[in-house]
Design a protein around this motif. Structure first.
Motif, PDB file in Angstrom:
ATOM      1  N   GLU A 146      64.306 -45.855  75.106  1.00 42.83           N
ATOM      2  CA  GLU A 146      64.900 -44.973  76.124  1.00 42.83           C
ATOM      3  C   GLU A 146      64.289 -43.569  76.016  1.00 42.83           C
ATOM      4  OE1 GLU A 146      69.085 -44.914  75.191  1.00 42.83           O
ATOM      5  OE2 GLU A 146      68.612 -44.844  73.069  1.00 42.83           O
ATOM      6  N   LEU A 147      64.457 -42.797  77.055  1.00 44.65           N
ATOM      7  CA  LEU A 147      63.951 -41.416  77.058  1.00 44.65           C
ATOM      8  C   LEU A 147      64.624 -40.652  78.178  1.00 44.65           C
ATOM      9  CD1 LEU A 147      61.776 -40.040  75.243  1.00 44.65           C
ATOM     10  CD2 LEU A 147      60.139 -40.402  77.071  1.00 44.65           C
ATOM     11  N   PHE A 148      64.753 -39.379  77.996  1.00 44.20           N
ATOM     12  CA  PHE A 148      65.368 -38.443  78.959  1.00 44.20           C
ATOM     13  C   PHE A 148      66.531 -39.048  79.753  1.00 44.20           C
ATOM     14  CE2 PHE A 148      61.948 -40.288  81.413  1.00 44.20           C
ATOM     15  CZ  PHE A 148      60.765 -39.945  80.784  1.00 44.20           C
ATOM     16  N   GLY A 149      67.444 -39.700  79.006  1.00 44.64           N
ATOM     17  CA  GLY A 149      68.693 -40.157  79.630  1.00 44.64           C
ATOM     18  C   GLY A 149      68.593 -41.446  80.405  1.00 44.64           C
ATOM     19  N   VAL A 150      67.413 -42.097  80.418  1.00 46.13           N
ATOM     20  CA  VAL A 150      67.348 -43.414  81.056  1.00 46.13           C
ATOM     21  C   VAL A 150      67.100 -44.475  79.981  1.00 46.13           C
ATOM     22  CG1 VAL A 150      66.673 -42.573  83.336  1.00 46.13           C
ATOM     23  CG2 VAL A 150      64.909 -43.219  81.698  1.00 46.13           C
ATOM     24  N   ALA A 151      67.564 -45.694  80.278  1.00 47.60           N
ATOM     25  CA  ALA A 151      67.648 -46.735  79.249  1.00 47.60           C
ATOM     26  C   ALA A 151      66.297 -47.303  78.829  1.00 47.60           C
ATOM     27  CB  ALA A 151      68.554 -47.864  79.738  1.00 47.60           C
ATOM     28  N   ASP A 152      65.256 -46.993  79.562  1.00 45.50           N
ATOM     29  CA  ASP A 152      63.908 -47.433  79.183  1.00 45.50           C
ATOM     30  C   ASP A 152      62.916 -46.463  79.811  1.00 45.50           C
ATOM     31  OD1 ASP A 152      61.418 -48.669  78.888  1.00 45.50           O
ATOM     32  OD2 ASP A 152      62.214 -50.673  79.199  1.00 45.50           O
ATOM     33  N   ASN A 153      61.983 -45.971  79.032  1.00 42.73           N
ATOM     34  CA  ASN A 153      60.999 -45.035  79.601  1.00 42.73           C
ATOM     35  C   ASN A 153      59.920 -45.786  80.362  1.00 42.73           C
ATOM     36  OD1 ASN A 153      58.100 -44.550  78.151  1.00 42.73           O
ATOM     37  ND2 ASN A 153      59.514 -45.546  76.741  1.00 42.73           N
ATOM     38  N   ASN A 154      60.023 -47.110  80.395  1.00 39.78           N
ATOM     39  CA  ASN A 154      59.095 -47.914  81.195  1.00 39.78           C
ATOM     40  C   ASN A 154      59.819 -48.438  82.433  1.00 39.78           C
ATOM     41  OD1 ASN A 154      58.122 -50.851  81.866  1.00 39.78           O
ATOM     42  ND2 ASN A 154      56.388 -49.694  81.078  1.00 39.78           N
ATOM     43  N   ARG A 180      54.079 -36.368  74.887  1.00 38.58           N
ATOM     44  CA  ARG A 180      54.020 -36.711  73.458  1.00 38.58           C
ATOM     45  C   ARG A 180      55.145 -36.012  72.695  1.00 38.58           C
ATOM     46  NH1 ARG A 180      49.313 -33.683  71.223  1.00 38.58           N
ATOM     47  NH2 ARG A 180      50.881 -32.079  71.504  1.00 38.58           N
ATOM     48  N   ASP A 181      55.337 -34.729  72.958  1.00 37.09           N
ATOM     49  CA  ASP A 181      56.335 -33.975  72.194  1.00 37.09           C
ATOM     50  C   ASP A 181      57.754 -34.437  72.515  1.00 37.09           C
ATOM     51  OD1 ASP A 181      54.184 -32.698  71.170  1.00 37.09           O
ATOM     52  OD2 ASP A 181      54.451 -30.829  72.284  1.00 37.09           O
ATOM     53  N   VAL A 182      58.023 -34.701  73.805  1.00 36.32           N
ATOM     54  CA  VAL A 182      59.356 -35.192  74.190  1.00 36.32           C
ATOM     55  C   VAL A 182      59.611 -36.546  73.531  1.00 36.32           C
ATOM     56  CG1 VAL A 182      60.702 -36.086  76.144  1.00 36.32           C
ATOM     57  CG2 VAL A 182      59.439 -33.963  76.386  1.00 36.32           C
ATOM     58  N   PHE A 183      58.613 -37.392  73.547  1.00 29.84           N
ATOM     59  CA  PHE A 183      58.754 -38.743  72.995  1.00 29.84           C
ATOM     60  C   PHE A 183      59.000 -38.689  71.485  1.00 29.84           C
ATOM     61  CE2 PHE A 183      57.910 -43.080  71.977  1.00 29.84           C
ATOM     62  CZ  PHE A 183      58.124 -43.796  73.145  1.00 29.84           C
ATOM     63  N   LEU A 184      58.212 -37.867  70.802  1.00 31.98           N
ATOM     64  CA  LEU A 184      58.349 -37.808  69.339  1.00 31.98           C
ATOM     65  C   LEU A 184      59.668 -37.146  68.937  1.00 31.98           C
ATOM     66  CD1 LEU A 184      54.673 -36.930  68.305  1.00 31.98           C
ATOM     67  CD2 LEU A 184      55.864 -39.121  68.035  1.00 31.98           C
ATOM     68  N   ARG A 185      60.122 -36.195  69.743  1.00 32.08           N
ATOM     69  CA  ARG A 185      61.416 -35.558  69.452  1.00 32.08           C
ATOM     70  C   ARG A 185      62.544 -36.569  69.601  1.00 32.08           C
ATOM     71  NH1 ARG A 185      60.076 -30.996  72.041  1.00 32.08           N
ATOM     72  NH2 ARG A 185      61.092 -31.608  73.976  1.00 32.08           N
ATOM     73  N   ALA A 186      62.460 -37.401  70.656  1.00 33.06           N
ATOM     74  CA  ALA A 186      63.525 -38.384  70.904  1.00 33.06           C
ATOM     75  C   ALA A 186      63.448 -39.552  69.924  1.00 33.06           C
ATOM     76  CB  ALA A 186      63.422 -38.894  72.338  1.00 33.06           C
ATOM     77  N   HIS A 187      62.245 -39.839  69.410  1.00 31.68           N
ATOM     78  CA  HIS A 187      62.061 -41.005  68.531  1.00 31.68           C
ATOM     79  C   HIS A 187      61.287 -40.612  67.281  1.00 31.68           C
ATOM     80  CE1 HIS A 187      63.716 -43.664  71.550  1.00 31.68           C
ATOM     81  NE2 HIS A 187      62.975 -43.042  72.441  1.00 31.68           N
ATOM     82  N   PRO A 188      61.962 -39.859  66.387  1.00 33.25           N
ATOM     83  CA  PRO A 188      61.248 -39.392  65.187  1.00 33.25           C
ATOM     84  C   PRO A 188      60.766 -40.541  64.303  1.00 33.25           C
ATOM     85  CG  PRO A 188      63.592 -38.798  65.120  1.00 33.25           C
ATOM     86  CD  PRO A 188      63.332 -39.363  66.469  1.00 33.25           C
ATOM     87  N   GLU A 189      61.329 -41.747  64.533  1.00 33.24           N
ATOM     88  CA  GLU A 189      60.902 -42.898  63.726  1.00 33.24           C
ATOM     89  C   GLU A 189      59.510 -43.390  64.128  1.00 33.24           C
ATOM     90  OE1 GLU A 189      63.044 -42.936  66.165  1.00 33.24           O
ATOM     91  OE2 GLU A 189      62.730 -44.689  67.425  1.00 33.24           O
TER      92      GLU A 189
END
Ligand SMILES: N[C@@H](CCC(=O)N[C@@H](CS)C(=O)NCC(=O)O)C(=O)O
Length: 232
Positions: free
Chosen positions: A9-17, A119-128
């Motif tokens: 997920e990303l920016f409040g939606v259940a899948d960034n795809n 990249r930065d938004v993604f890594l912030r949301a998914h530090p794993e």
């Protein structure tokens, strides 16, 4: 129990795809219970692409095939009221969204102007997720864009194509209700999957700027978003 395998997920939606979000929205609109697993590894998926579902051991890939399978298997009436002409418009709509997919994906992964922000938004949301994995995914996507063709165009020509797709979709959208009438059908899940991934994205790409200024599409997106977010 159905399990949906799709990207994070990303920016409040259940899948960034968009394809995975389309299936998420479809299942929610049909009120079918399911387990949602977010993955990155595609090797176990039919045709090695996400999303796919596992329904009691039956695996189905490709968002359109998943929808057709679920409608048939569970006797869903979501598209039952579509006229023959609307059914064919739905096919053209889904093909236009396929085209839009490449532009949207390009704007995130290939365009140097917007990649650092994605990249930065993604890594912030998914530090794993390791930065190197994301960089490897970017290199993989470069090849996909090149072989599909979009990677060979100048950014302006790429966005021109995506904006034409968005305009075509907006032209179908009524001022009230859903794309083919007062109630939602699978086409609404399709539109939401792609449009929400543009509209809720924080970065001001040409697609996002157009999306935010298009009241018919934003109204539709927020209506589907509310419908699939409540009462679950
Ligand atoms: N036609 C498929 C398209 C799905 C698709 O393109 N999935 C891509 C990402 S958007 C994928 O998983 N690609 C994996 C890879 O290229 O390695 C659908 O409707 O589900």
């Amino acid at each position: 129990m159905i399990t949906l395998y799709s990207y994070p997920e990303l920016f409040g939606v259940a899948d960034n795809n968009p394809y995975g979000l389309k299936i998420f929205a479809f299942l929610r609109l049909c009120r079918i219970p399911f387990d949602h697993r977010h993955i990155l590894e595609v090797s176990g998926a039919p045709r090695a692409q996400l999303p796919y579902i596992d329904d009691g051991g039956t695996q189905v890939g490709d968002s359109d095939e998943i929808i057709a399978y679920l409608i048939h298997k569970y006797g869903l009436s979501i598209d039952a009221s579509l006229t023959p002409a609307q059914q064919q418009t739905d096919v053209m709509l889904r093909r236009t969204l396929d085209d839009l997919y490449w532009v949207m994906s390009y704007s995130r992964w290939q365009d140097d102007q917007f990649w650092p922000s994605f990249r930065d938004v993604f890594l912030r949301a998914h530090p794993e997720i390791a930065k190197t994995s994301l960089e490897a995914a970017r290199q993989h996507n470069f090849k996909r864009y090149y072989f599909q063709g979009v990677g060979r165009y100048e950014p302006g020509a790429v966005y021109g194509r995506g904006l034409a797709d968005l305009r075509a979709i907006a032209s179908l959208m009524p001022e009230t209700g859903y794309v083919f009438g007062p109630g939602p059908c699978s086409a609404d899940a399709s539109i939401y999957g792609f449009f929400a991934n543009i509209y809720f994205y924080e970065t001001e790409t040409p697609l996002k700027i157009y999306a935010a200024a298009c009241p018919r599409l934003t109204r539709h997106c927020l209506a589907v978003h509310a419908a699939i977010s409540s009462n679950f």
